[in-house]
Write an enzyme that holds these catalytic residues in place. Structure first.
Site, mmCIF file in Angstrom:
data_model
loop_
_atom_site.group_PDB
_atom_site.id
_atom_site.type_symbol
_atom_site.label_atom_id
_atom_site.label_comp_id
_atom_site.label_asym_id
_atom_site.label_seq_id
_atom_site.Cartn_x
_atom_site.Cartn_y
_atom_site.Cartn_z
ATOM 1 N N VAL A 178 0.828 -1.205 0.000
ATOM 2 C CA VAL A 178 0.000 0.000 0.000
ATOM 3 C C VAL A 178 0.866 1.259 0.000
ATOM 4 O O VAL A 178 0.567 2.228 -0.701
ATOM 5 C CB VAL A 178 -0.997 -0.019 1.182
ATOM 6 C CG1 VAL A 178 -1.799 1.279 1.246
ATOM 7 C CG2 VAL A 178 -1.932 -1.214 1.057
ATOM 8 N N GLY A 198 2.115 1.693 -3.472
ATOM 9 C CA GLY A 198 1.027 2.174 -4.326
ATOM 10 C C GLY A 198 0.678 3.625 -4.076
ATOM 11 O O GLY A 198 0.513 4.408 -5.019
ATOM 12 N N GLU A 199 0.584 4.009 -2.817
ATOM 13 C CA GLU A 199 0.239 5.400 -2.512
ATOM 14 C C GLU A 199 1.356 6.349 -2.917
ATOM 15 O O GLU A 199 1.094 7.454 -3.394
ATOM 16 C CB GLU A 199 -0.103 5.585 -1.036
ATOM 17 C CG GLU A 199 -0.529 7.012 -0.744
ATOM 18 C CD GLU A 199 -1.463 7.145 0.440
ATOM 19 O OE1 GLU A 199 -1.936 8.280 0.648
ATOM 20 O OE2 GLU A 199 -1.717 6.159 1.140
ATOM 21 N N SER A 200 2.589 5.933 -2.741
ATOM 22 C CA SER A 200 3.711 6.781 -3.166
ATOM 23 C C SER A 200 3.639 7.047 -4.663
ATOM 24 O O SER A 200 3.773 8.188 -5.111
ATOM 25 C CB SER A 200 5.042 6.110 -2.801
ATOM 26 O OG SER A 200 5.159 5.961 -1.405
ATOM 27 N N SER A 208 0.051 8.999 -5.566
ATOM 28 C CA SER A 208 -0.004 10.388 -5.097
ATOM 29 C C SER A 208 0.988 11.272 -5.846
ATOM 30 O O SER A 208 0.679 12.419 -6.184
ATOM 31 C CB SER A 208 0.262 10.455 -3.596
ATOM 32 O OG SER A 208 -0.815 9.898 -2.893
#
Length: 132
Positions: A50, A53-55, A58
């Site tokens: 996660v 993925g968020e890095s 975003s």
């Protein structure tokens, strides 16, 4: 790629060993080592997928947002379908929707054998950046 390097990925992504390989609005790619990011039984921690993925999502959303605008995550989910136990994993981020105030990205994370381990989807809201 220069934009991402200048901005930086943040302390957590750096601590986890995430490195950008490719970076554009259309496609962003990063790697992350399994070692140091595992759960007690030696599998890559689900939360690590996660974070990768968020890095990616975003950062890609912020590139899309442009100067004077800021993208912030409002929803993220992940489905883990396999496990990584060694080497590095690779996340490939592609946009599903690029709007004026909302972006949605899908990040496919694979192990060194090319097997999909996790699919992450993130939604970001784009707003005006606060005054400096």
């Amino acid at each position: 790629m220069a934009w991402a390097r200048e901005r930086g990925m943040g302390a957590l992504a750096e601590r986890m060993g995430i490195e950008f390989v490719e970076f554009s609005v259309e496609r962003s790619v990063a790697t992350m080592p399994v070692e140091g990011n595992t759960q007690p039984v030696g599998l890559l921690h689900g939360g690590a997928y996660v974070v990768l993925g968020e890095s990616l999502g975003s950062m890609a959303a912020n590139l899309w947002a442009g100067p004077g605008r800021l993208a912030v995550g409002v929803d993220i989910n992940a489905t883990h379908t396999a496990s990584a136990t060694h080497g590095v994993v690779t996340g490939v981020c592609t946009p599903i929707h690029l709007g004026r105030t909302l972006t949605v990205h899908e990040i496919v994370v694979t192990n060194e054998d090319g097997r999909r381990c996790s699919t992450v989807r993130i939604t970001n809201v784009i707003k005006d950046a606060p005054p400096a």
